[in-house]
Design a protein around this motif. Structure first.
Motif, PDB file in Angstrom:
ATOM      1  N   PRO A   1       2.405  20.402  -4.546  1.00 44.89           N
ATOM      2  CA  PRO A   1       2.222  18.984  -4.215  1.00 44.89           C
ATOM      3  C   PRO A   1       2.407  18.739  -2.721  1.00 44.89           C
ATOM      4  CG  PRO A   1       4.403  19.320  -5.139  1.00 44.89           C
ATOM      5  CD  PRO A   1       3.679  20.627  -5.260  1.00 44.89           C
ATOM      6  N   LYS A   2       1.873  17.630  -2.248  1.00 44.08           N
ATOM      7  CA  LYS A   2       2.094  17.250  -0.848  1.00 44.08           C
ATOM      8  C   LYS A   2       3.453  16.601  -0.684  1.00 44.08           C
ATOM      9  CE  LYS A   2      -2.556  16.622   0.859  1.00 44.08           C
ATOM     10  NZ  LYS A   2      -3.662  15.688   1.053  1.00 44.08           N
ATOM     11  N   VAL A   3       3.907  15.963  -1.765  1.00 46.66           N
ATOM     12  CA  VAL A   3       5.202  15.271  -1.722  1.00 46.66           C
ATOM     13  C   VAL A   3       5.957  15.544  -3.020  1.00 46.66           C
ATOM     14  CG1 VAL A   3       6.324  12.995  -1.678  1.00 46.66           C
ATOM     15  CG2 VAL A   3       4.389  13.438  -0.166  1.00 46.66           C
ATOM     16  N   LEU A   4       7.239  15.803  -2.877  1.00 46.19           N
ATOM     17  CA  LEU A   4       8.118  16.020  -4.026  1.00 46.19           C
ATOM     18  C   LEU A   4       9.073  14.833  -4.136  1.00 46.19           C
ATOM     19  CD1 LEU A   4       9.319  18.052  -6.172  1.00 46.19           C
ATOM     20  CD2 LEU A   4      10.828  18.849  -4.343  1.00 46.19           C
ATOM     21  N   LEU A   5       9.189  14.285  -5.346  1.00 45.19           N
ATOM     22  CA  LEU A   5      10.097  13.159  -5.566  1.00 45.19           C
ATOM     23  C   LEU A   5      11.247  13.617  -6.459  1.00 45.19           C
ATOM     24  CD1 LEU A   5       7.402  10.430  -6.472  1.00 45.19           C
ATOM     25  CD2 LEU A   5       8.266  11.052  -4.199  1.00 45.19           C
ATOM     26  N   LEU A   6      12.464  13.365  -6.058  1.00 42.13           N
ATOM     27  CA  LEU A   6      13.631  13.808  -6.827  1.00 42.13           C
ATOM     28  C   LEU A   6      14.516  12.613  -7.150  1.00 42.13           C
ATOM     29  CD1 LEU A   6      14.516  16.892  -4.590  1.00 42.13           C
ATOM     30  CD2 LEU A   6      13.452  16.989  -6.848  1.00 42.13           C
ATOM     31  N   ASP A   7      14.609  12.285  -8.443  1.00 42.68           N
ATOM     32  CA  ASP A   7      15.395  11.117  -8.847  1.00 42.68           C
ATOM     33  C   ASP A   7      16.780  11.540  -9.325  1.00 42.68           C
ATOM     34  OD1 ASP A   7      16.267   8.631  -9.535  1.00 42.68           O
ATOM     35  OD2 ASP A   7      14.764   8.265 -11.087  1.00 42.68           O
ATOM     36  N   GLU A   8      17.786  11.347  -8.494  1.00 42.86           N
ATOM     37  CA  GLU A   8      19.175  11.705  -8.812  1.00 42.86           C
ATOM     38  C   GLU A   8      19.237  13.071  -9.495  1.00 42.86           C
ATOM     39  OE1 GLU A   8      21.950   9.014  -9.104  1.00 42.86           O
ATOM     40  OE2 GLU A   8      20.741   7.252  -8.649  1.00 42.86           O
ATOM     41  N   PRO A   9      18.672  14.118  -8.879  1.00 47.26           N
ATOM     42  CA  PRO A   9      18.523  15.391  -9.572  1.00 47.26           C
ATOM     43  C   PRO A   9      19.850  16.089  -9.868  1.00 47.26           C
ATOM     44  CG  PRO A   9      17.977  15.645  -7.255  1.00 47.26           C
ATOM     45  CD  PRO A   9      18.172  14.180  -7.497  1.00 47.26           C
TER      46      PRO A   9
ATOM     47  N   LYS B   1       0.819  -1.212   0.000  1.00 47.92           N
ATOM     48  CA  LYS B   1       0.000   0.000   0.000  1.00 47.92           C
ATOM     49  C   LYS B   1       0.850   1.258   0.000  1.00 47.92           C
ATOM     50  CE  LYS B   1      -2.707  -1.323   3.419  1.00 47.92           C
ATOM     51  NZ  LYS B   1      -3.665  -1.636   4.433  1.00 47.92           N
ATOM     52  N   ILE B   2       0.344   2.279  -0.705  1.00 49.73           N
ATOM     53  CA  ILE B   2       0.952   3.603  -0.654  1.00 49.73           C
ATOM     54  C   ILE B   2      -0.085   4.498   0.008  1.00 49.73           C
ATOM     55  CG2 ILE B   2       2.025   5.451  -2.015  1.00 49.73           C
ATOM     56  CD1 ILE B   2       1.532   2.941  -4.264  1.00 49.73           C
ATOM     57  N   ILE B   3       0.299   5.106   1.133  1.00 52.41           N
ATOM     58  CA  ILE B   3      -0.658   5.905   1.895  1.00 52.41           C
ATOM     59  C   ILE B   3      -0.161   7.336   1.971  1.00 52.41           C
ATOM     60  CG2 ILE B   3      -1.834   6.147   4.132  1.00 52.41           C
ATOM     61  CD1 ILE B   3      -1.050   3.037   4.444  1.00 52.41           C
ATOM     62  N   LEU B   4      -0.937   8.267   1.396  1.00 53.61           N
ATOM     63  CA  LEU B   4      -0.542   9.672   1.387  1.00 53.61           C
ATOM     64  C   LEU B   4      -1.468  10.438   2.308  1.00 53.61           C
ATOM     65  CD1 LEU B   4       1.171  11.986   0.099  1.00 53.61           C
ATOM     66  CD2 LEU B   4      -0.666  12.221  -1.578  1.00 53.61           C
ATOM     67  N   ASP B   5      -0.889  11.056   3.327  1.00 58.64           N
ATOM     68  CA  ASP B   5      -1.665  11.879   4.248  1.00 58.64           C
ATOM     69  C   ASP B   5      -2.909  11.124   4.759  1.00 58.64           C
ATOM     70  OD1 ASP B   5      -2.234  14.083   5.709  1.00 58.64           O
ATOM     71  OD2 ASP B   5      -2.802  15.373   4.023  1.00 58.64           O
ATOM     72  N   GLY B   6      -2.702   9.863   5.096  1.00 58.37           N
ATOM     73  CA  GLY B   6      -3.774   9.071   5.690  1.00 58.37           C
ATOM     74  C   GLY B   6      -4.680   8.340   4.717  1.00 58.37           C
ATOM     75  N   GLN B   7      -4.471   8.580   3.402  1.00 62.68           N
ATOM     76  CA  GLN B   7      -5.368   7.971   2.418  1.00 62.68           C
ATOM     77  C   GLN B   7      -4.612   6.997   1.515  1.00 62.68           C
ATOM     78  OE1 GLN B   7      -6.778  10.728  -0.526  1.00 62.68           O
ATOM     79  NE2 GLN B   7      -8.368   9.335  -1.273  1.00 62.68           N
ATOM     80  N   VAL B   8      -5.165   5.803   1.321  1.00 59.60           N
ATOM     81  CA  VAL B   8      -4.536   4.852   0.393  1.00 59.60           C
ATOM     82  C   VAL B   8      -4.716   5.383  -1.030  1.00 59.60           C
ATOM     83  CG1 VAL B   8      -4.565   2.487  -0.512  1.00 59.60           C
ATOM     84  CG2 VAL B   8      -4.968   2.899   1.927  1.00 59.60           C
ATOM     85  N   ILE B   9      -3.607   5.522  -1.766  1.00 63.04           N
ATOM     86  CA  ILE B   9      -3.695   6.160  -3.097  1.00 63.04           C
ATOM     87  C   ILE B   9      -3.380   5.201  -4.240  1.00 63.04           C
ATOM     88  CG2 ILE B   9      -3.235   8.510  -2.271  1.00 63.04           C
ATOM     89  CD1 ILE B   9      -0.293   8.067  -3.258  1.00 63.04           C
ATOM     90  N   ASN B  10      -3.284   3.894  -3.944  1.00 61.23           N
ATOM     91  CA  ASN B  10      -2.947   2.930  -5.002  1.00 61.23           C
ATOM     92  C   ASN B  10      -3.788   3.089  -6.265  1.00 61.23           C
ATOM     93  OD1 ASN B  10      -1.800   1.831  -2.546  1.00 61.23           O
ATOM     94  ND2 ASN B  10      -1.393  -0.015  -3.737  1.00 61.23           N
TER      95      ASN B  10
ATOM     96  N   LYS C   1      -3.702  13.007 -10.102  1.00 63.90           N
ATOM     97  CA  LYS C   1      -4.609  13.337  -8.990  1.00 63.90           C
ATOM     98  C   LYS C   1      -3.992  13.051  -7.615  1.00 63.90           C
ATOM     99  CE  LYS C   1      -8.847  13.746 -11.338  1.00 63.90           C
ATOM    100  NZ  LYS C   1      -9.337  12.680 -12.246  1.00 63.90           N
ATOM    101  N   ARG C   2      -2.746  12.557  -7.608  1.00 66.71           N
ATOM    102  CA  ARG C   2      -2.166  12.131  -6.336  1.00 66.71           C
ATOM    103  C   ARG C   2      -1.661  13.271  -5.458  1.00 66.71           C
ATOM    104  NH1 ARG C   2       0.800   6.200  -6.718  1.00 66.71           N
ATOM    105  NH2 ARG C   2      -1.057   5.212  -7.577  1.00 66.71           N
ATOM    106  N   GLY C   3      -1.358  14.408  -6.075  1.00 63.69           N
ATOM    107  CA  GLY C   3      -0.737  15.480  -5.282  1.00 63.69           C
ATOM    108  C   GLY C   3       0.720  15.173  -5.000  1.00 63.69           C
ATOM    109  N   ILE C   4       1.341  14.458  -5.945  1.00 68.87           N
ATOM    110  CA  ILE C   4       2.755  14.116  -5.828  1.00 68.87           C
ATOM    111  C   ILE C   4       3.422  14.527  -7.134  1.00 68.87           C
ATOM    112  CG2 ILE C   4       4.401  12.191  -5.720  1.00 68.87           C
ATOM    113  CD1 ILE C   4       2.411  10.717  -3.951  1.00 68.87           C
TER     114      ILE C   4
ATOM    115  N   ALA D   1      10.920  24.156 -10.160  1.00 67.62           N
ATOM    116  CA  ALA D   1       9.824  25.134 -10.117  1.00 67.62           C
ATOM    117  C   ALA D   1       8.548  24.522 -10.702  1.00 67.62           C
ATOM    118  CB  ALA D   1      10.220  26.393 -10.883  1.00 67.62           C
ATOM    119  N   ARG D   2       8.722  23.789 -11.793  1.00 66.41           N
ATOM    120  CA  ARG D   2       7.553  23.180 -12.425  1.00 66.41           C
ATOM    121  C   ARG D   2       6.905  22.162 -11.484  1.00 66.41           C
ATOM    122  NH1 ARG D   2       8.028  19.531 -17.788  1.00 66.41           N
ATOM    123  NH2 ARG D   2       9.145  18.262 -16.267  1.00 66.41           N
ATOM    124  N   ALA D   3       7.732  21.401 -10.793  1.00 66.27           N
ATOM    125  CA  ALA D   3       7.195  20.390  -9.882  1.00 66.27           C
ATOM    126  C   ALA D   3       6.498  21.033  -8.684  1.00 66.27           C
ATOM    127  CB  ALA D   3       8.317  19.469  -9.405  1.00 66.27           C
TER     128      ALA D   3
END
Ligand SMILES: Nc1ncnc2c1ncn2[C@@H]1O[C@H](COP(=O)(O)OP(=O)(O)O)[C@@H](O)[C@H]1O
Ligand SMILES: [Mg+2]
Length: 362
Positions: free
Chosen positions: A157-165, A64-73, A79-82, A150-152
């Motif tokens: 978003p509630k969460v920012l993901l950075l892949d080897e930026p 499960k992936i849970i964002l801010d208390g909600q399962v977002i699978n 629509k995820r806010g990520i 800046a675009r991200a």
């Protein structure tokens, strides 16, 4: 100290296979609001796959992936806010800087005034004021990286993901961008999942590290805690240059404060209080290069002094990294401020003191 911040993102036993190959093997993590947490591990250990699973670009086999208390699978990526920043930035080359930043809010049909305000705010945040009309191919690598950020962030978003930026930038720029990233991250207090295979980068930027190997979490904790108390040999050697000495506990002092361990370098005395060790145990001593003293110590204690020969020298200005051959075993030693301390040369015979305060692994 109890951390009162709420959990923003929870990964619960995530598995992902590609054909027969299981790239992610039961990863769990609790990530707090405003935290910068880093998945650190060698290339191929499943870091990008995990980020793609969090963002919704890849579907896990289970977990499960849970964002801010909600399962977002079952929620689509938009629509995820990520938001995710990719390794190659993935900017729209035909759009201007502002066009790239504006894109997300436009797709989400924000009100026009609000969009323009947000674009200016984002340009200012990443210090690109006045460059909104530039084309992407007119920007340096560092500037493109800032547009991607800046675009991200534009969509709040509630969460920012950075892949080897930072991996596509040269060494100096990488340092600058690392500081800027951290500064912006804490200023907007955005929960951030960072991914890298670079130990130093991870140690310097993160609140906590999640060390990964072959799809499995090996250890979780603040950088200092992991550096000082690695759970196993892989982590110890991955997190920095270390000396790992094999040994056997020969004796423990009556007051249990110290122990003698016979090692490849001879018998060494170590501090044993608070360490769970017993006579006869086979152990590894983790000796950090910066804790080893080269040259005769001013206060000779005659404890843990070994003789060696300098076999390799890596000069880096403020520090020198030596490899000394001691009884046929290589020992890495860091010397600070060599200009004042006096540098050693190739083939020099040296006295080396191993500290008593070392980390012990069973
Ligand atoms: N779409 C895919 N199809 C098949 N194998 C993949 C795919 N994506 C990733 N892998 C494999 O999964 C493993 C983990 O990849 P990845 O998550 O990209 O690692 P990292 O980002 O840590 O370098 C690698 O062995 C990679 O080859
Ligand atoms: Mg990757």
């Amino acid at each position: 100290m109890h951390d009162e911040r709420k959990l923003m993102l929870v990964l619960d036993d995530i598995h992902k296979s590609f054909g027969d190959f299981e790239a992610v093997r039961g990863v769990s993590a609790d990530i707090k609001e405003g935290e910068l947490i880093t998945f650190l591990g060698p290339s191929g250990c499943g870091k990008t796959t995990l980020l793609r699973i969090i963002s919704g670009l890849t579907t896990p086999n289970s977990g499960k992936i849970i964002l801010d208390g909600q399962v977002i699978n079952d929620i689509t990526p938009e629509k995820r806010g990520i938001q995710m920043c990719f390794q190659n930035y993935a900017l729209f080359p035909h759009l201007t800087v502002s066009g790239n930043i504006r894109y997300g809010p436009e797709v989400q049909k924000w009100e026009k005034n609000r969009i323009e305000e947000r674009v200016e705010e984002m340009l200012h945040l990443v210090r690109l004021d006045g460059l909104g009309d530039r084309r992407i191919d007119e920007l340096s690598g560092g500037q493109q990286q800032r547009v991607a950020l800046a675009r991200a962030l534009a969509l709040e978003p509630k969460v920012l993901l950075l892949d080897e930026p930072l991996s596509n930038l040269d060494a100096n720029l990488r340092l600058q961008m690392r500081d800027m990233l951290r500064e912006i991250q804490s200023r907007v207090n955005i929960t951030t999942v960072f991914v890298t295979h670079d130990q130093v980068e991870a140690m310097t930027i993160s609140d906590r590290l999640i060390i990964m190997r072959e799809g499995v979490v090996e250890q979780v904790g603040p950088p200092v805690a992991i550096y000082e108390n690695p759970d196993n040999e892989f982590i110890a050697s991955f997190i920095g240059y270390v000396n790992i000495l094999k040994g056997e506990v020969k004796s423990i002092s009556k007051d249990s404060k110290s122990a003698i361990v016979s090692t490849e370098l001879g018998d060494l005395e170590i501090l044993a209080s608070k360490k769970d060790i017993k006579v006869g145990w086979r152990v590894y001593l983790i000796v950090r290069p910066e804790t080893v003293i080269i040259g005769s110590p001013e206060e000779r204690t005659d404890i843990n002094i070994v003789k060696g020969t300098i076999r390799s020298i890596m000069y880096a200005g403020s520090t020198v990294k030596y490899v000394a051959d001691i009884e046929g075993k290589d020992l890495i030693i860091d010397q600070y401020d060599p200009a004042t301390q006096g540098m050693h040369g190739m083939g020099d015979k040296v006295m080396v003191t191993i500290p008593r305060n070392v980390h012990v692994l069973k």
